[in-house]
Design an enzyme around this catalytic site. Structure first.
Site, mmCIF file in Angstrom:
data_model
loop_
_atom_site.group_PDB
_atom_site.id
_atom_site.type_symbol
_atom_site.label_atom_id
_atom_site.label_comp_id
_atom_site.label_asym_id
_atom_site.label_seq_id
_atom_site.Cartn_x
_atom_site.Cartn_y
_atom_site.Cartn_z
ATOM 1 N N ASP A 1 0.808 -1.232 0.000
ATOM 2 C CA ASP A 1 0.000 0.000 0.000
ATOM 3 C C ASP A 1 0.838 1.277 0.000
ATOM 4 O OD1 ASP A 1 0.703 -0.934 2.580
ATOM 5 O OD2 ASP A 1 -0.813 0.308 3.536
ATOM 6 N N GLU B 1 -0.727 -2.083 5.234
ATOM 7 C CA GLU B 1 0.222 -2.012 6.363
ATOM 8 C C GLU B 1 0.144 -0.657 7.044
ATOM 9 O OE1 GLU B 1 3.296 -1.463 9.009
ATOM 10 O OE2 GLU B 1 3.191 -0.245 7.214
HETATM 11 NI NI NI Z 1 6.293 1.147 5.620
#
Ligand code: NI
Length: 399
Positions: free
Chosen positions: A90, A148
């Site tokens: 991401d 994340e």
């Molecule tokens: Ni990172």
């Protein structure tokens, strides 16, 4: 290792394949960089990565843990263990200002934390083994996780069962203060546990001119903040860091009206398992004492975020030795200090021991901006180093 080339030859072969793949790795990384997606929305990224893997003949499971990918590499059966390799995909809601030719084409979105590099390292490592043509003694499971940056993706992946049957896990994160092409190694604590905290303090409203008739929630909130910061220095072990930051404070209705309610919101960071276990009660103890002393009531909402990443000693030795053998002793930079940043790689470590290495992406003749900065740029030498280190570590795991 029966049926396998000897160690030095094998590492040389891994390195040669990765070197041949280098131009492709740069293309992949630049494509990912130009097309960033927000946490939980990595649809194009996952489809692109799945395409790269499929084109190498690797079987890809899609939509695992929402937009994640899983690739199983079956071993020869000589070793029953399974090693996982985790990368994240991401990007961040940041407007890129790098001026690169392949800068983000998505307004307001940017790969400013290097997850484009991580995804490329995961893909490159899988590509190396696809090319190698010799099965490894045991099994490897590649995980490409979403989200994340919001500390959710690892939990989604674990909930989807990706840690079932996994004996150990490896991960990587870029670091701009380490020179490009170097590998940062740390034994033990690497990143901090990060929890969220919200304290609501309730007093009693009244006229600003007559405080003795009221219970001033703003004054009491100030006491709570001060007491907690001082109590860290006087009652916590100074060798076990603890950071409490209240980044948000809300309360009050008018300048001349005593506030009846204040809400403090913040983040709690620590490294030591004992601090992690005891900090919620420790905070409540001080909040309760202060509020009781000054006649207020309180509500404490303590939410666990992610634990600390603790690098397993044996796995760290494997990664360090593998990188040294494949790339030379100079490649290692020993990290003296952990970070109080957080990484949801720690969520996997609740299920198996693991190791995350830092990949140096620092540039030589240009300013290096920190992670999450709109001008963050990586040294692409790191792609080869990252792939060779990860692939060599995966190979060495079975020896
Ligand atoms: Ni990172």
């Amino acid at each position: 290792m029966t049926g396998m080339l000897d160690d030095a030859l094998m590492l040389e072969k891994i390195r040669a394949i990765a070197e041949d793949l280098s131009p492709r790795l740069i293309d992949i990384r630049r494509h990912l960089h130009a097309h960033p997606e927000l946490s939980g929305h990595e649809h194009q990224t996952a489809a692109y990565a799945a395409g790269v893997l499929s084109s190498c003949g690797l079987p890809v499971q899609e939509s695992v843990g929402r937009t994640g990918l899983v690739v199983e590499l079956e071993g020869s059966g000589q070793d029953p263990r399974r090693l996982a390799v985790r990368t994240d995909m991401d990007a961040l809601p940041i407007e890129e200002r790098s001026d690169l030719a392949f800068a983000s084409r998505q307004p307001g979105l940017m790969h400013a934390c290097g997850h484009d590099v991580h995804t490329t390292v995961g893909l490159g490592t899988a590509m190396v083994f696809a090319e190698l043509g010799v099965p490894l003694p045991g099994n490897v499971r590649f995980l490409f996780q979403p989200a994340e940056e919001i500390s959710q993706g690892a939990r989604w992946m674990v909930a989807a069962g990706v840690m079932e049957g996994v004996d150990a896990i490896l991960g990587v994160h870029v670091f701009p203060t380490i020179p490009g092409g170097k590998v940062g190694i740390r034994y033990g604590a690497l990143t901090a546990a990060a929890d969220d905290i919200e304290v609501t303090i309730r007093g009693e409203s009244g006229h600003g001119a007559r405080p003795h008739e009221a219970i001033d929630a703003i004054w009491i909130a100030a006491q709570v903040i001060t007491t907690l910061q001082q109590a860290i220095s006087r009652t916590q072990n100074s060798l076990h860091p603890l950071v409490i930051t209240f980044g948000q404070i809300k309360g009050g209705r008018a300048p001349n009206v005593i506030a009846d309610q204040v809400t403090l919101s913040g983040t709690v960071r620590c490294l030591h398992p004992e601090t992690y276990a005891t900090v919620p009660d420790w905070i409540e103890h001080w909040v309760q004492n202060v509020c009781q002393t000054y006649g207020a009531t309180y509500e404490l909402n303590y939410r666990r975020g992610v634990p600390s990443v603790q690098n397993d000693i044996a796995l760290t030795q494997i990664v360090q030795a593998a990188a040294e053998s494949a790339l030379g002793k100079d490649v290692i930079q020993t990290l003296l200090e952990p970070s109080l940043g957080a990484e949801d790689f720690s969520v996997y470590l609740e299920h198996a021991p693991g190791m995350m290495f830092r990949l140096g992406v620092g540039l030589e003749d240009q300013p290096n901006y920190p992670l999450h900065h709109p001008k963050f740029v990586v040294n692409e030498r790191s792609l080869l180093t990252g792939v060779v280190t990860m692939a060599a570590a995966v190979y060495r795991y079975w020896v």
